[in-house]
Design a protein around this motif. Structure first.
Motif, short mmCIF file in Angstrom:
data_model
loop_
_atom_site.label_atom_id
_atom_site.label_comp_id
_atom_site.label_asym_id
_atom_site.label_seq_id
_atom_site.Cartn_x
_atom_site.Cartn_y
_atom_site.Cartn_z
N GLU A 1 -3.08 6.63 10.29
CA GLU A 1 -2.55 5.56 9.45
C GLU A 1 -1.26 6.03 8.80
O GLU A 1 -1.17 7.18 8.38
CB GLU A 1 -3.57 5.15 8.38
CG GLU A 1 -4.82 4.50 8.93
CD GLU A 1 -5.78 4.08 7.83
OE1 GLU A 1 -5.59 4.53 6.67
OE2 GLU A 1 -6.71 3.29 8.11
N ARG B 1 1.63 5.14 5.83
CA ARG B 1 2.05 4.38 4.65
C ARG B 1 3.48 4.77 4.33
O ARG B 1 3.80 5.96 4.23
CB ARG B 1 1.12 4.67 3.47
CG ARG B 1 -0.29 4.13 3.67
CD ARG B 1 -1.25 4.63 2.62
NE ARG B 1 -2.57 4.03 2.75
CZ ARG B 1 -3.49 4.44 3.62
NH1 ARG B 1 -3.23 5.47 4.43
NH2 ARG B 1 -4.66 3.83 3.70
N SER C 1 6.92 4.47 1.91
CA SER C 1 7.38 4.18 0.56
C SER C 1 8.22 2.90 0.58
O SER C 1 8.99 2.66 1.49
CB SER C 1 8.23 5.34 0.02
OG SER C 1 9.37 5.54 0.83
N TYR D 1 6.74 0.04 0.72
CA TYR D 1 5.75 -0.94 1.17
C TYR D 1 4.36 -0.37 0.88
O TYR D 1 3.59 -0.08 1.80
CB TYR D 1 5.92 -1.23 2.66
CG TYR D 1 7.32 -1.68 3.03
CD1 TYR D 1 7.73 -2.99 2.81
CD2 TYR D 1 8.23 -0.78 3.58
CE1 TYR D 1 9.01 -3.41 3.15
CE2 TYR D 1 9.51 -1.19 3.92
CZ TYR D 1 9.90 -2.50 3.71
OH TYR D 1 11.16 -2.90 4.03
N PRO D 2 4.02 -0.17 -0.39
CA PRO D 2 2.78 0.55 -0.75
C PRO D 2 1.51 -0.19 -0.34
O PRO D 2 0.46 0.44 -0.20
CB PRO D 2 2.87 0.68 -2.27
CG PRO D 2 3.76 -0.46 -2.69
CD PRO D 2 4.76 -0.62 -1.58
N ASN D 3 1.58 -1.50 -0.15
CA ASN D 3 0.37 -2.27 0.18
C ASN D 3 0.19 -2.44 1.69
O ASN D 3 -0.73 -3.14 2.12
CB ASN D 3 0.43 -3.64 -0.49
CG ASN D 3 0.46 -3.54 -2.00
OD1 ASN D 3 -0.17 -2.66 -2.58
ND2 ASN D 3 1.21 -4.43 -2.64
N GLU D 4 1.06 -1.83 2.48
CA GLU D 4 0.98 -1.96 3.93
C GLU D 4 0.46 -0.67 4.55
O GLU D 4 0.89 0.42 4.17
CB GLU D 4 2.35 -2.30 4.52
CG GLU D 4 2.90 -3.64 4.07
CD GLU D 4 4.23 -3.96 4.73
OE1 GLU D 4 4.62 -3.23 5.67
OE2 GLU D 4 4.90 -4.92 4.30
N VAL D 5 -0.47 -0.82 5.49
CA VAL D 5 -0.99 0.32 6.25
C VAL D 5 -0.72 0.05 7.72
O VAL D 5 -1.15 -0.96 8.27
CB VAL D 5 -2.49 0.53 6.00
CG1 VAL D 5 -3.00 1.69 6.84
CG2 VAL D 5 -2.77 0.76 4.52
N ALA E 1 -10.95 4.70 -1.69
CA ALA E 1 -10.41 3.42 -2.16
C ALA E 1 -11.21 2.86 -3.33
O ALA E 1 -10.64 2.49 -4.36
CB ALA E 1 -10.37 2.43 -1.00
N GLN E 2 -12.55 2.80 -3.21
CA GLN E 2 -13.38 2.22 -4.26
C GLN E 2 -14.53 3.13 -4.67
O GLN E 2 -15.40 2.71 -5.44
CB GLN E 2 -13.93 0.87 -3.80
CG GLN E 2 -12.84 -0.17 -3.54
CD GLN E 2 -13.43 -1.49 -3.06
OE1 GLN E 2 -14.58 -1.56 -2.67
NE2 GLN E 2 -12.62 -2.54 -3.10
#
Length: 359
Positions: free
Chosen positions: A234, A236, A238, A240-244, A331-332
């Motif tokens: 994956e 990521r 910089s 575009y922090p919400n895009e994987v 993540a959670q």
């Protein structure tokens, strides 16, 4: 019963209850709150996957990068591009004034005159040959000269075309055109600067096609066993922090970079719209080995300075504070490396309320 024994008996009961508590529990349980604001979950050992994160940067494919040098020596009259600007193939990015260009056009005009004169002489010789006034040998010599003049004309014409001129263009100013479509990475000159075609150290401009882009990550040699070519990853980026973005490892370098002492891991990503720019920072996440760990929801952990704790449900329907040591954060969820056992119940929702009530 004497008063002495009545005094000792409650003390023994308190000591027995204290000995039954978990070593890291707060001895004063937090009071229970209403059931509709506190939820608990039973923790179990689960299988988690380690992730290896590699710092990376975006780079264009080196085979898609063009350094534009002047074909002739001359002075830059105009420069029409700036770094970061998009250009199209064949687009004029500047103008060069060159005496060599004027010389090339003069050579073409002279060659055209010589070829026309040779054609005229050959036509006359052909008539003389037909009337048997000229020998065949003399005609053959004129024919050879005519072929040579036309060959020279073709050479000078090709030189003009290579320089970007047309045959009918009378200008001696040389247009500098982009050989590819792409983005301008660097500009190495300015209007008025003299450029030399043979010993010039700086390119007029550097242009890269970034329809696809390389993500180059730094892999330390001690982690080389954790990655392999073709492994899914994956990415990521910089900005575009919400895009994987998903991809695979395209290549792992065979030599260590002497500056960073790392191996280069390459991932190739499509770049529609050229949203990803060269030199952007990125992170390559590589899934590593799986292992067993106790995992709790992130909302269950209270972070208080250097200490971390959760609230554990007790048999008397209250909640006791338990100090824990944290592992990897996901993540959670959060991994608990010490402080909880399989099967215990921890507060997943409302831990902050219990914290305030117990303060």
């Amino acid at each position: 019963m004497s008063k002495k024994y009545l005094t000792v008996l409650p003390l023994l009961c308190v000591m027995a209850l204290t000995a039954c508590r978990h070593p890291s529990e707060d001895t004063t349980p937090a009071p229970a709150t209403s059931k509709d604001v506190v939820d608990t979950v039973t923790v179990h050992t689960a299988q988690v996957t380690d992730t290896l994160n590699l710092p990376a940067r975006l780079m264009p494919n080196p085979t898609d990068v063009v350094h534009i040098y002047p074909p002739l020596s001359g002075r830059v009259l105009a420069l029409k591009v700036l770094p970061g600007q998009e250009v199209s193939k064949g687009q004029a990015i500047g103008t060069l004034q060159s005496n060599d260009a004027a010389s090339a056009r003069s050579d073409f005009e002279k060659a055209k005159i010589e070829a026309a004169r040779a054609d005229l002489q050959l036509q006359r010789a052909k008539e003389l040959l037909q009337h048997e006034v000229m020998a065949q040998k003399d005609y053959d010599d004129l024919k050879a000269l005519d072929d040579a003049d036309h060959s020279e004309l073709e050479r000078t014409r090709q030189t003009l075309h290579n320089l970007g001129f047309s045959e009918n263009d009378a200008s001696a100013d040389l247009p500098i055109r982009s050989p590819i479509s792409g983005i301008v990475l660097e500009v190495g000159t300015a209007p008025g600067e003299l450029q030399r075609s043979l010993d010039n150290a700086n390119a007029i401009a550097t242009i890269a096609n970034i329809d696809s882009i390389w993500v180059l990550g730094d892999l330390y040699p001690n982690n080389v066993g954790a990655v392999r070519r073709g492994q899914p990853v994956e990415v990521r980026i910089s900005g575009y922090p919400n895009e994987v973005h998903t991809g695979v490892i395209d290549n792992i370098s065979d030599s260590v970079d002497p500056t960073t002492l790392t191996l280069k891991v390459r991932v190739v990503l499509a770049n529609p719209g050229h949203r990803f720019k060269p030199q952007m920072y990125a992170t390559i996440s590589v899934a590593n080995l799986k292992r067993e760990a106790i995992v709790v929801p992130s909302t269950a952990v209270i972070r208080d300075g250097v200490k971390n704790y959760v609230f554990v449900a007790t048999p008397d329907h209250k909640y006791a504070r338990r100090d824990v040591e944290l592992g990897e954060t996901h993540a959670q969820t959060v991994e608990i490396t010490h402080g909880l056992e399989d099967g215990e119940q921890v507060v997943s929702t409302g831990a902050e309320l219990l914290r305030q009530a117990g303060a």
